[in-house]
Write a protein that holds these residues in place. Structure first.
Motif, mmCIF file in Angstrom:
data_model
loop_
_atom_site.group_PDB
_atom_site.id
_atom_site.type_symbol
_atom_site.label_atom_id
_atom_site.label_comp_id
_atom_site.label_asym_id
_atom_site.label_seq_id
_atom_site.Cartn_x
_atom_site.Cartn_y
_atom_site.Cartn_z
ATOM 1 N N ARG A 85 0.817 -1.198 0.000
ATOM 2 C CA ARG A 85 0.000 0.000 0.000
ATOM 3 C C ARG A 85 0.862 1.265 0.000
ATOM 4 O O ARG A 85 0.588 2.225 -0.711
ATOM 5 C CB ARG A 85 -0.865 -0.065 1.256
ATOM 6 C CG ARG A 85 -2.013 0.859 1.258
ATOM 7 C CD ARG A 85 -2.845 0.647 2.506
ATOM 8 N NE ARG A 85 -3.614 1.834 2.705
ATOM 9 C CZ ARG A 85 -3.155 2.932 3.309
ATOM 10 N NH1 ARG A 85 -1.947 2.947 3.811
ATOM 11 N NH2 ARG A 85 -3.929 3.995 3.408
ATOM 12 N N THR A 86 1.916 1.257 0.823
ATOM 13 C CA THR A 86 2.809 2.405 0.901
ATOM 14 C C THR A 86 3.496 2.646 -0.444
ATOM 15 O O THR A 86 3.622 3.790 -0.888
ATOM 16 C CB THR A 86 3.878 2.171 2.002
ATOM 17 O OG1 THR A 86 3.198 1.912 3.223
ATOM 18 C CG2 THR A 86 4.785 3.370 2.164
ATOM 19 N N ALA A 87 3.937 1.572 -1.089
ATOM 20 C CA ALA A 87 4.583 1.711 -2.396
ATOM 21 C C ALA A 87 3.590 2.171 -3.454
ATOM 22 O O ALA A 87 3.922 2.947 -4.350
ATOM 23 C CB ALA A 87 5.220 0.371 -2.807
ATOM 24 N N ALA A 88 2.353 1.715 -3.340
ATOM 25 C CA ALA A 88 1.379 1.963 -4.406
ATOM 26 C C ALA A 88 0.691 3.328 -4.311
ATOM 27 O O ALA A 88 0.332 3.907 -5.338
ATOM 28 C CB ALA A 88 0.314 0.861 -4.407
ATOM 29 N N LEU A 89 0.499 3.852 -3.107
ATOM 30 C CA LEU A 89 -0.341 5.045 -2.941
ATOM 31 C C LEU A 89 0.072 6.248 -3.802
ATOM 32 O O LEU A 89 -0.794 6.862 -4.440
ATOM 33 C CB LEU A 89 -0.439 5.446 -1.466
ATOM 34 C CG LEU A 89 -1.750 5.110 -0.750
ATOM 35 C CD1 LEU A 89 -1.705 5.595 0.689
ATOM 36 C CD2 LEU A 89 -2.974 5.694 -1.447
ATOM 37 N N PRO A 90 1.375 6.611 -3.870
ATOM 38 C CA PRO A 90 1.721 7.769 -4.710
ATOM 39 C C PRO A 90 1.353 7.545 -6.186
ATOM 40 O O PRO A 90 0.846 8.467 -6.841
ATOM 41 C CB PRO A 90 3.245 7.879 -4.552
ATOM 42 C CG PRO A 90 3.560 7.150 -3.284
ATOM 43 C CD PRO A 90 2.533 6.071 -3.144
ATOM 44 N N PHE A 91 1.543 6.329 -6.675
ATOM 45 C CA PHE A 91 1.203 6.031 -8.079
ATOM 46 C C PHE A 91 -0.320 6.004 -8.263
ATOM 47 O O PHE A 91 -0.836 6.391 -9.308
ATOM 48 C CB PHE A 91 1.819 4.698 -8.501
ATOM 49 C CG PHE A 91 3.319 4.722 -8.508
ATOM 50 C CD1 PHE A 91 4.011 5.201 -9.623
ATOM 51 C CD2 PHE A 91 4.049 4.292 -7.413
ATOM 52 C CE1 PHE A 91 5.401 5.244 -9.634
ATOM 53 C CE2 PHE A 91 5.442 4.333 -7.418
ATOM 54 C CZ PHE A 91 6.114 4.814 -8.529
#
Lengths: 248, 248
Positions: A85-91
């Motif tokens: 989730r942390t990796a995906a949220l900005p994208f």
């Protein structure tokens, strides 16, 4: 673990109690909870006192019951989904803004699509997906993308359990998933709202198998499909890279 | 509920087991879990089988234990925080982009600050806050803003339990919270990193009491404090309006 006279354990009953709540039933009366969890009302009152004392459940001022904040805290502070989730949220934010549509992050779990995160957008097309909600694999672009990029034994196992459902909806299943793998994304007309199309691109591990899928729902026949697919594939690669950097 | 010979119930043990995992310990060996949860190893193995069979816990391929995806799903699909988070996320994104800093959404829970949501930003200043993590009320701008805008009986109760801690850190406590109420936000120098300042604005219900707080951490002495406070107060009003529209 101690069992009740009916033979189910405390944990069986706890899971049935938690399972009684969902997005449409965030609050329940004790009667409704007792009925939905299949637990006698007298037993339910006793369990409730202990669950409320641990703040796993909470009572509001009308006597209705809902999940406690402590349960949320325990389940979220070391969640398996946290890194993803942390990796995906900005994208996901980028997609959300560039495409102007609701954006979902989902995984394959127990033969269903489990939605991990969702960013909504006022004015975007109808989308029934809720965070921590489930959707059927064979009816969603998310599910088809997740399955197409799964290990062969996972695809085989899924088909053994759900062959009829899958082949009824996808008569050329094998050709279809080969095509999804070739083009790098799945698209499928909305099964709740037929005026929409789901588009989903897999986030891949270093062996080329999916760890999750990022998806949007776009209006059907708007020429939005190909650009959305390309944007999602770009975001999916960025998320995969952010995940791998985190691991190393 | 059936108690073990040591007198604690199944639910006590379950909460201790879940509590053994946190952001720094997302995975544990059975030995470490047994030690942290204060449960004999033989009992732990037996409980583990049942917890894994319900997917409340999961074993990875090295035999380590982590929280199961089913636990996450049950706790999130009807979470009490869901409406708040849904209303707040778009405004948090705005703050995140306009200020270029990590943005948190938090509530007051059991006399601590519980972080409900967080958006991070590469290059933003150090911030120790994790989702579902807890921070002390008296050491954070989040906590001081939450307390200042709480009902009088909540402030009184908090002070009865934590007067020494609070007055040591805030000798002029009553003047300070009156000032926070007057200016509409709280700021406090970072207690982990003294080079930073936390800024927090409350999200208010229709009676003027807090339901949550939105906050950022900015570099100290950068002239960023006043603009950040104004942006946060603007976002907090937007979130409150989005919440009330949802309720009506």
């Amino acid at each position: 673990m101690a069992n009740s006279p009916s033979g189910d354990s405390m944990l069986d009953r706890l899971v049935r109690i938690l399972d009684a709540f969902d997005a449409h039933n965030p609050q329940l009366t004790v009667s409704a909870l007792s009925r939905r969890a299949d637990i006698p009302k007298a037993t339910m009152y006793r369990l409730l006192d202990e669950l409320v004392s641990h703040d796993l459940l909470a009572r509001d001022n009308t006597g209705q019951v809902r999940l406690g904040l402590r349960l949320w805290e325990l389940a979220n502070r070391s969640a398996a989904t946290y890194d993803l989730r942390t990796a995906a949220l900005p994208f996901m934010e980028d997609i959300n803004q560039l495409l102007g549509q609701n954006t979902q992050l989902s995984v394959l779990h127990q033969d269903e699509v489990l939605i991990i995160e969702r960013l909504s957008r006022p004015g975007s097309v109808v989308n029934q997906a809720n965070v921590a909600g489930r959707m059927p694999v064979h009816r969603t672009s998310m599910g088809m993308a997740l399955l197409a990029f799964s290990r062969p034994e996972i695809i085989r196992g899924f088909l053994e359990r759900h062959r009829e459902l899958m082949t009824a909806a996808h008569p050329d299943f094998h050709a279809e998933i080969a095509e999804i793998r070739r083009i790098g994304f799945a698209s499928l007309d909305g099964f709740i709202d037929s005026e929409t199309t789901g588009v989903a691109a897999p986030i891949l591990d270093e062996a080329g198998y999916q760890v999750a899928v990022i998806s949007v729902v776009v209006p059907r026949d708007s020429g939005a499909l190909q650009p959305a697919a390309l944007a999602l594939r770009t975001a999916a690669r960025g998320i995969a890279r952010a995940l791998h950097i985190r691991d190393s």
